[in-house]
Design a protein around this motif. Structure first.
Motif, PDB file in Angstrom:
ATOM      1  N   ALA A 124      -6.121  -0.876  12.916  1.00 13.25           N
ATOM      2  CA  ALA A 124      -6.986  -2.052  12.862  1.00 13.25           C
ATOM      3  C   ALA A 124      -8.079  -1.560  11.552  1.00 13.25           C
ATOM      4  N   ASP A 125      -8.328  -2.600  10.792  1.00 13.74           N
ATOM      5  CA  ASP A 125      -9.369  -2.629   9.609  1.00 13.74           C
ATOM      6  C   ASP A 125      -8.978  -1.330   8.766  1.00 13.74           C
ATOM      7  N   ASN A 126      -7.660  -1.164   8.338  1.00  9.99           N
ATOM      8  CA  ASN A 126      -7.290  -0.430   7.455  1.00  9.99           C
ATOM      9  C   ASN A 126      -7.512  -0.848   6.058  1.00  9.99           C
ATOM     10  N   PRO A 127      -8.233   0.035   5.235  1.00  5.87           N
ATOM     11  CA  PRO A 127      -8.571  -0.707   4.005  1.00  5.87           C
ATOM     12  C   PRO A 127      -7.215  -0.632   3.047  1.00  5.87           C
ATOM     13  N   GLY A 128      -7.216  -2.072   2.217  1.00  6.26           N
ATOM     14  CA  GLY A 128      -5.968  -1.864   1.497  1.00  6.26           C
ATOM     15  C   GLY A 128      -6.602  -2.945   0.442  1.00  6.26           C
ATOM     16  N   LEU A 129      -5.406  -3.653  -0.397  1.00  6.69           N
ATOM     17  CA  LEU A 129      -5.621  -4.636  -1.453  1.00  6.69           C
ATOM     18  C   LEU A 129      -4.760  -5.572  -1.372  1.00  6.69           C
ATOM     19  N   ILE A 130      -5.273  -7.120  -1.752  1.00  7.45           N
ATOM     20  CA  ILE A 130      -4.606  -8.025  -1.795  1.00  7.45           C
ATOM     21  C   ILE A 130      -4.197  -8.238  -3.170  1.00  7.45           C
ATOM     22  N   PHE A 131      -2.940  -8.421  -3.688  1.00  7.79           N
ATOM     23  CA  PHE A 131      -2.561  -8.680  -4.962  1.00  7.79           C
ATOM     24  C   PHE A 131      -2.722 -10.231  -5.198  1.00  7.79           C
ATOM     25  N   LYS A 132      -3.544 -10.418  -6.106  1.00  4.74           N
ATOM     26  CA  LYS A 132      -3.985 -12.260  -6.182  1.00  4.74           C
ATOM     27  C   LYS A 132      -2.886 -12.766  -7.388  1.00  4.74           C
ATOM     28  N   ASP A 133      -1.975 -12.185  -8.001  1.00  2.00           N
ATOM     29  CA  ASP A 133      -1.127 -13.055  -8.661  1.00  2.00           C
ATOM     30  C   ASP A 133       0.038 -12.337  -9.351  1.00  2.00           C
TER      31      ASP A 133
END
Length: 258
Positions: A124-133
């Motif tokens: 839970a709440d593991n840090p990560g990144l969202i790739f926007k494009d």
């Protein structure tokens, strides 16, 4: 008169021998043609039923599998087709390895957004990144385009726009894949649907394609059980994304899995 009859008889017998001999050659040609036809059929059958490359019928998590000897898109281009969902803990963990691979030659900071996995899921709440494009980058002298696609929202209860999904989330996910990715790529995701789905949804999976063939990978590139660093645990559990991003070059586990 007898002599003439003898000559006639000899002539008839000679013609009969010629006809018989010709018949033998005709039969031989027929038999040879039949044999060649059978051999050709056997070769075709063997080529169809026993090709030199047979893609796997199923895959396991955390392993690369070659699924095609040829590229899945026109032009023999290098591409990575990535499927995940906003709150996925696997996607959050994998994002660091993917970021490291892409950012090693191109500055893609503007193309990512700091994020955490779902607070109700494992890790839970593991840090990560969202790739926007979509992101085009260079890696080992190859130009590669990364195509990210998120299928569900943070809590896995709806679309990325938090709209209700009518019916199966798996069926919905594949419908989005079909609309977004090239047909041959989408069909490969669907082919392994039994291996990339869990608990009613499609898991984080990627397909890599290029001139030398295509590969599929489902699962963890980097295990979130391994502590990424010693960030401010009070501000972010288990570590601060800012801390992680500032120390990417020193994290061997991420570098080795990129």
């Amino acid at each position: 008169m007898a002599k003439n009859k003898k000559n006639v008889g000899n002539k008839n017998r000679g013609e009969q021998k010629k006809i018989k001999k010709a018949g033998i050659f005709k039969n031989k040609n027929f038999i040879l043609g039949s044999i060649l036809s059978v051999v050709l059929v056997i070769i075709v059958v063997l080529a169809v039923t026993n090709p030199f490359f047979i893609p796997p019928s199923g895959i396991e998590s955390n392993k690369y599998y070659k699924i095609s000897e040829y590229d899945l898109i026109n032009g023999n281009k290098y591409a990575v087709y990535y499927v995940s969902w906003y709150g996925c803990p696997i996607g959050a963990a994998d994002s660091w390895s993917l970021y490291y691979a892409m950012n090693s030659t191109e500055n893609i900071y503007k193309d990512v957004q700091l994020h955490t996995s779902s607070s109700t899921d494992i890790f839970a709440d593991n840090p990560g990144l969202i790739f926007k494009d979509n992101i085009t980058f260079n890696y080992k002298s190859k130009v590669i385009t990364f195509y990210p696609l998120y299928l569900y929202n943070q809590t896995l209860t709806g679309t990325v726009n938090n709209k209700t999904i009518s019916g199966s989330k798996i069926a919905y996910g594949f419908s989005i894949i079909n609309k977004t990715f090239p047909a041959r790529v989408a069909s490969e995701f669907y082919k392994y649907r039994g291996n990339i789905t869990y608990d009613g949804h499609i898991e984080t999976t990627m397909i890599i394609t290029g001139p030398r063939g295509a590969y599929i990978y489902q699962g963890l590139l980097y295990n979130p059980e391994n502590n990424i660093g010693t960030g401010n645990e009070n501000a972010w559990a288990p570590d601060s994304p800012a801390h992680v991003m500032s120390n990417l070059n020193g994290i061997n586990a991420i570098k080795s899995s990129g």
